[in-house]
Design a protein around this motif. Structure first.
Motif, mmCIF file in Angstrom:
data_model
loop_
_atom_site.group_PDB
_atom_site.id
_atom_site.type_symbol
_atom_site.label_atom_id
_atom_site.label_comp_id
_atom_site.label_asym_id
_atom_site.label_seq_id
_atom_site.Cartn_x
_atom_site.Cartn_y
_atom_site.Cartn_z
ATOM 1 N N THR A 34 -9.855 16.508 -2.095
ATOM 2 C CA THR A 34 -9.446 17.174 -0.856
ATOM 3 C C THR A 34 -8.821 18.524 -1.171
ATOM 4 O O THR A 34 -8.277 18.718 -2.262
ATOM 5 C CB THR A 34 -8.413 16.316 -0.066
ATOM 6 N N LYS A 35 -8.904 19.427 -0.202
ATOM 7 C CA LYS A 35 -8.257 20.738 -0.404
ATOM 8 C C LYS A 35 -6.993 20.853 0.433
ATOM 9 O O LYS A 35 -6.305 21.867 0.396
ATOM 10 C CB LYS A 35 -9.232 21.859 -0.055
ATOM 11 N N GLU A 36 -6.709 19.801 1.217
ATOM 12 C CA GLU A 36 -5.506 19.851 2.054
ATOM 13 C C GLU A 36 -4.348 19.219 1.309
ATOM 14 O O GLU A 36 -4.418 18.034 0.936
ATOM 15 C CB GLU A 36 -5.748 19.093 3.351
ATOM 16 N N VAL A 37 -3.311 20.003 1.088
ATOM 17 C CA VAL A 37 -2.178 19.471 0.317
ATOM 18 C C VAL A 37 -0.846 19.822 0.950
ATOM 19 O O VAL A 37 -0.740 20.767 1.736
ATOM 20 C CB VAL A 37 -2.169 20.009 -1.139
ATOM 21 N N VAL A 38 0.139 19.024 0.564
ATOM 22 C CA VAL A 38 1.521 19.303 0.963
ATOM 23 C C VAL A 38 2.331 19.445 -0.320
ATOM 24 O O VAL A 38 2.265 18.570 -1.183
ATOM 25 C CB VAL A 38 2.087 18.134 1.816
ATOM 26 N N TYR A 39 3.024 20.572 -0.471
ATOM 27 C CA TYR A 39 3.933 20.735 -1.621
ATOM 28 C C TYR A 39 5.287 20.162 -1.203
ATOM 29 O O TYR A 39 5.901 20.642 -0.251
ATOM 30 C CB TYR A 39 4.080 22.209 -1.993
ATOM 31 N N VAL A 40 5.725 19.134 -1.912
ATOM 32 C CA VAL A 40 7.005 18.507 -1.578
ATOM 33 C C VAL A 40 8.123 19.393 -2.142
ATOM 34 O O VAL A 40 8.014 19.927 -3.244
ATOM 35 C CB VAL A 40 7.065 17.081 -2.163
ATOM 36 N N ASN A 41 9.187 19.546 -1.355
ATOM 37 C CA ASN A 41 10.311 20.386 -1.787
ATOM 38 C C ASN A 41 11.405 19.554 -2.437
ATOM 39 O O ASN A 41 11.421 18.319 -2.314
ATOM 40 C CB ASN A 41 10.905 21.116 -0.578
ATOM 41 N N ASP A 42 12.335 20.259 -3.083
ATOM 42 C CA ASP A 42 13.480 19.571 -3.685
ATOM 43 C C ASP A 42 14.239 18.774 -2.627
ATOM 44 O O ASP A 42 14.322 19.188 -1.468
ATOM 45 C CB ASP A 42 14.433 20.604 -4.306
ATOM 46 N N TYR A 43 14.777 17.672 -3.045
ATOM 47 C CA TYR A 43 15.582 16.772 -2.203
ATOM 48 C C TYR A 43 14.772 16.176 -1.059
ATOM 49 O O TYR A 43 15.317 15.806 -0.038
ATOM 50 C CB TYR A 43 16.820 17.492 -1.632
ATOM 51 N N GLU A 44 13.461 16.112 -1.226
ATOM 52 C CA GLU A 44 12.650 15.442 -0.210
ATOM 53 C C GLU A 44 12.086 14.145 -0.770
ATOM 54 O O GLU A 44 11.791 14.034 -1.964
ATOM 55 C CB GLU A 44 11.496 16.340 0.243
ATOM 56 N N ILE B 195 4.964 10.223 5.411
ATOM 57 C CA ILE B 195 6.242 10.552 6.056
ATOM 58 C C ILE B 195 7.107 11.283 5.036
ATOM 59 O O ILE B 195 7.286 10.816 3.909
ATOM 60 C CB ILE B 195 6.971 9.273 6.536
ATOM 61 N N LEU B 196 7.615 12.434 5.441
ATOM 62 C CA LEU B 196 8.528 13.188 4.580
ATOM 63 C C LEU B 196 9.921 13.116 5.166
ATOM 64 O O LEU B 196 10.105 13.265 6.378
ATOM 65 C CB LEU B 196 8.125 14.672 4.536
ATOM 66 N N LYS B 197 10.894 12.889 4.287
ATOM 67 C CA LYS B 197 12.278 12.836 4.775
ATOM 68 C C LYS B 197 13.174 13.589 3.804
ATOM 69 O O LYS B 197 12.802 13.775 2.636
ATOM 70 C CB LYS B 197 12.749 11.380 4.826
ATOM 71 N N ASN B 198 14.341 13.981 4.262
ATOM 72 C CA ASN B 198 15.307 14.527 3.315
ATOM 73 C C ASN B 198 16.245 13.407 2.869
ATOM 74 O O ASN B 198 16.140 12.274 3.349
ATOM 75 C CB ASN B 198 16.056 15.731 3.892
ATOM 76 N N ASP C 86 0.809 -1.234 0.000
ATOM 77 C CA ASP C 86 0.000 0.000 0.000
ATOM 78 C C ASP C 86 0.834 1.273 0.000
ATOM 79 O O ASP C 86 0.340 2.337 0.330
ATOM 80 C CB ASP C 86 -0.965 -0.005 1.199
ATOM 81 N N THR C 87 2.102 1.163 -0.375
ATOM 82 C CA THR C 87 2.998 2.319 -0.242
ATOM 83 C C THR C 87 3.475 2.862 -1.588
ATOM 84 O O THR C 87 3.929 2.102 -2.444
ATOM 85 C CB THR C 87 4.252 1.928 0.588
ATOM 86 N N ILE C 88 3.360 4.178 -1.732
ATOM 87 C CA ILE C 88 3.982 4.846 -2.876
ATOM 88 C C ILE C 88 5.172 5.617 -2.327
ATOM 89 O O ILE C 88 5.051 6.334 -1.325
ATOM 90 C CB ILE C 88 3.011 5.833 -3.559
ATOM 91 N N ILE C 89 6.299 5.460 -2.984
ATOM 92 C CA ILE C 89 7.466 6.251 -2.569
ATOM 93 C C ILE C 89 7.702 7.302 -3.649
ATOM 94 O O ILE C 89 7.674 7.005 -4.844
ATOM 95 C CB ILE C 89 8.701 5.360 -2.368
ATOM 96 N N ALA C 90 7.892 8.526 -3.198
ATOM 97 C CA ALA C 90 8.026 9.641 -4.151
ATOM 98 C C ALA C 90 9.242 10.473 -3.785
ATOM 99 O O ALA C 90 9.679 10.485 -2.632
ATOM 100 C CB ALA C 90 6.768 10.510 -4.084
ATOM 101 N N ALA C 91 9.786 11.148 -4.781
ATOM 102 C CA ALA C 91 10.907 12.058 -4.516
ATOM 103 C C ALA C 91 10.896 13.156 -5.559
ATOM 104 O O ALA C 91 10.432 12.934 -6.675
ATOM 105 C CB ALA C 91 12.222 11.296 -4.579
ATOM 106 N N ARG C 92 11.391 14.319 -5.189
ATOM 107 C CA ARG C 92 11.452 15.380 -6.193
ATOM 108 C C ARG C 92 12.722 16.208 -6.105
ATOM 109 O O ARG C 92 13.296 16.404 -5.037
ATOM 110 C CB ARG C 92 10.239 16.311 -6.119
#
Ligand code: M6R
Length: 612
Positions: free
Chosen positions: A203-213, A223-226, A170-176
């Motif tokens: 939904t209207k609740e969002v998280v913008y993922v940053n570079d190197y996250e 879970i967000l990590k660097n 059930d997991t998607i792993i993402a990076a940008r």
């Protein structure tokens, strides 16, 4: 470039992903695909062409799964084809991955992998990165997340990637890095996408993922990590966007809808900022940084395409009103030459998407040198908006058609208001002139409305000239950049070769093109050089060129010189570009339609150019 969507939750993933891909199709439409994971089985479906072709090819398939990823591609490495379409699967078949961006050192990695016995099913850099991850995982006997982290430290270039793995049900792993990623937070579900349009419905609740996250996304957990494996607290933002804004609302095409929205988008851009009765423009991004701007020896404007044309208009306006020298740069040139940027230099960055890779990298470079970045951006929360020290949104709402229309007029309005605020502080404008321009700006929405009421006249002109092989667009002063914009729009949307030129410069070369088959569009509104442009019309007429002119109401000379003409309301020459561009947008739209072109998705283009 390239749109990506992911879903993990309790609902069926395929319909959500498919709808999301259709919304993101403006980012690229060479091919599309989905990967669905159910009971440890990874099913991948992909197809060359638009998303609808994928959809049709999957009719009748059982596509049950509550986790999946999808991609719509703008080709970089490898031609548009089924095999180059994403998602790609790793050599051992355990991982499926989608990618938006370019892995620049893929050739080196690929040759290492080839030596190790890997073979490749596609020509893409994505498949190379994917097998690199698989190889790291194998050699280090580590989790996919760890392997991804190691891989990303070794690659250069830009990416937003989503991957799913057979063993991770059930997991998607993402990076940008450099390519956008938004995560929508639902109840027991998460949505991932290149922008908020596939998410807004849920939904209207969002998280913008940053570079190197890196994001590890499960139905109930984000879970967000660097890249150093440290956990980061996600910053949740509320989307300020309605679903209706990203739908066609009864129009045949997004481009037409967006052209017709301009009276209200321009009004929205002015609203709450400009009040002519109180002689006031309130722009906190400018007001709060006025000292910084006033002490600048010069202003640099950095942008691409249509946004660059807005920059050219701004150059004329700022130099006229503020008496500050302005240079306008193509971001792609600026980033690779050795430009002089000093601490305290003011840079105006113009971008609809806020994600254009060339502009973004140019700004990063300038910021490193201590420049102050003022962003004129449409997409709220985008990378350019976030990298800017200050700025002003254009408030045009989502622009979906590949051709930029309402964002352009929004940019002009913001730039004009910015110049007025600065000029007033600098006292380089008289109060009378300042007040007159405020009144004129307030009148723009109704003048645009009046122009749009006559859209059928442009349709008739488009029918008449749709078979031309070439067009020339000529303008002087503030209308010269509009000539460039008219030519760009026509090229993009109708595939007709077109050149934009300063009307007077035409006799230094392009006049050689003129014969009875060449339509020449003159943007010839009433301004101090009107007589000069009339002479230029005479020069074209003498050589039997076909003249189409955009003129001011009450002009009695131009109609006699023109084969066809279109009148726009009288306006100050600084305001005129906001009006003259409208018939040119319509001209490209109607010529494109008459030629049977998919104007929202013309060939080879993408809305958001996130590769260099
Ligand atoms: O999103 P941006 O404003 O940074 O995009 C810049 C150009 O890619 C864009 O204006 C492009 O030229 C449009 N297709 C023009 O219609």
């Amino acid at each position: 470039m390239c749109g990506i969507v992911g879903y993990t939750g309790k609902k069926q993933a395929y319909p959500i992903i498919l709808k999301g891909l259709k919304r993101l199709e403006y980012r690229g439409y060479d091919s599309s695909g989905v990967a669905l994971l159910k009971n440890g089985i990874l099913n991948v479906y992909k197809k060359k062409g638009k998303v609808v072709e994928l959809e049709e090819s999957l009719l009748g398939e059982t596509l049950e799964a509550t986790i999946g990823i999808g991609h719509t591609r703008w080709a970089t490495h490898g031609e548009p084809s089924d095999k180059n379409a994403h998602p790609h699967t790793s050599a051992n078949g355990n991982i499926a991955m989608i990618h938006n961006g370019i892995i620049e050192n893929y050739a080196l990695i690929k040759s290492d992998l080839l030596k190790k016995g890997y073979s490749f099913k596609s020509e893409t850099d994505t498949e190379v990165l994917l097998n690199f991850i698989e190889d790291i995982q194998k050699n280090n006997n580590c989790s996919i997340e760890e392997a991804l982290r190691i891989a990303l430290k070794r690659v250069t270039g830009a990416y937003c990637i989503l991957l799913i793995e057979k063993n991770n049900p059930d997991t998607i792993i993402a990076a940008r890095k450099g390519s956008p990623l938004v995560i929508g937070i639902g109840k027991g579900e998460h949505f991932l996408a290149s922008d908020a349009s596939p998410i807004i419905e849920y939904t209207k609740e969002v998280v913008y993922v940053n570079d190197y996250e890196l994001a590890i996304v499960k139905p109930d957990e984000l879970i967000l990590k660097n890249l150093g494996n440290e956990t980061i607290t996600p910053y949740i933002t509320k989307l300020d966007m309605e679903l209706a804004a990203i739908e066609k609302g009864g129009y045949e095409h997004f481009m037409l809808k967006e052209i017709f929205e301009q009276p209200s988008t321009i009004f929205d851009c002015l609203r709450g900022r400009l009040n002519s009765k109180e002689s006031l423009i309130k722009m906190s991004g400018v007001d709060d940084n006025i000292e910084q701007i006033l002490k600048a020896d010069r202003i640099l404007i950095i942008a691409c395409g249509t946004s660059w044309h807005a920059g050219l208009v701004a150059e004329y306006i700022i130099e006229e009103l503020c008496r500050i020298p302005v240079e306008v740069e193509y971001a792609s040139e600026f980033r690779y030459r050795n430009p002089i940027v000093n601490k305290g230099d003011v840079i105006i960055a113009i971008s609809q998407s806020g994600e254009t890779a060339d502009t973004l990298v140019a700004l990063e470079k300038a910021k490193e040198n201590g420049a102050f970045i003022f962003g004129v951006v449409n997409a709220v929360g985008s990378s350019i908006a976030r990298i800017s020290n200050a700025g002003a949104y254009t408030h045009a709402g989502p622009e979906i058609g590949v051709a930029s229309t309402k964002a352009f007029t929004g940019q002009l309005v913001v730039l004009m208001m910015t110049a007025l605020v600065v000029a007033r502080h600098k006292k380089s404008i008289s109060e009378d002139r300042y007040n007159a321009l405020l009144v004129e700006l307030e009148q723009v929405p109704e003048k645009v409305e009046a122009i749009l009421k006559n859209a059928d006249q442009i349709k008739t002109i488009a029918e008449k000239y749709k078979t031309a092989n070439d067009f020339l667009f000529l303008g002087r002063g503030y209308n010269f950049p509009i000539a460039l914009e008219g030519a760009l729009k026509l090229k993009e949307i109708s595939y007709i070769h077109a050149e934009g030129y300063p009307a007077a410069e035409m006799k230094h070369g392009p006049i050689a093109l003129v014969d009875e088959s060449l339509p020449v569009v003159f943007i010839a509104t009433k301004d101090p050089y009107h007589e000069k442009i009339i002479s230029n019309m005479q020069e074209i007429k003498a050589r039997k060129g076909k003249i189409i002119s955009i003129i001011s109401e009450g002009d009695t000379i131009s109609p006699d010189l023109s084969n066809d003409y279109f009148c726009i309301p009288i306006a100050d020459e600084l305001i005129a570009p906001l009006l003259t561009v409208i018939p040119l947008q319509l001209l490209s739209y109607y010529v494109g339609i008459a030629k049977g072109i998919d104007v929202d998705k013309p060939r080879n283009l993408a809305k958001s150019v996130t590769v260099e």
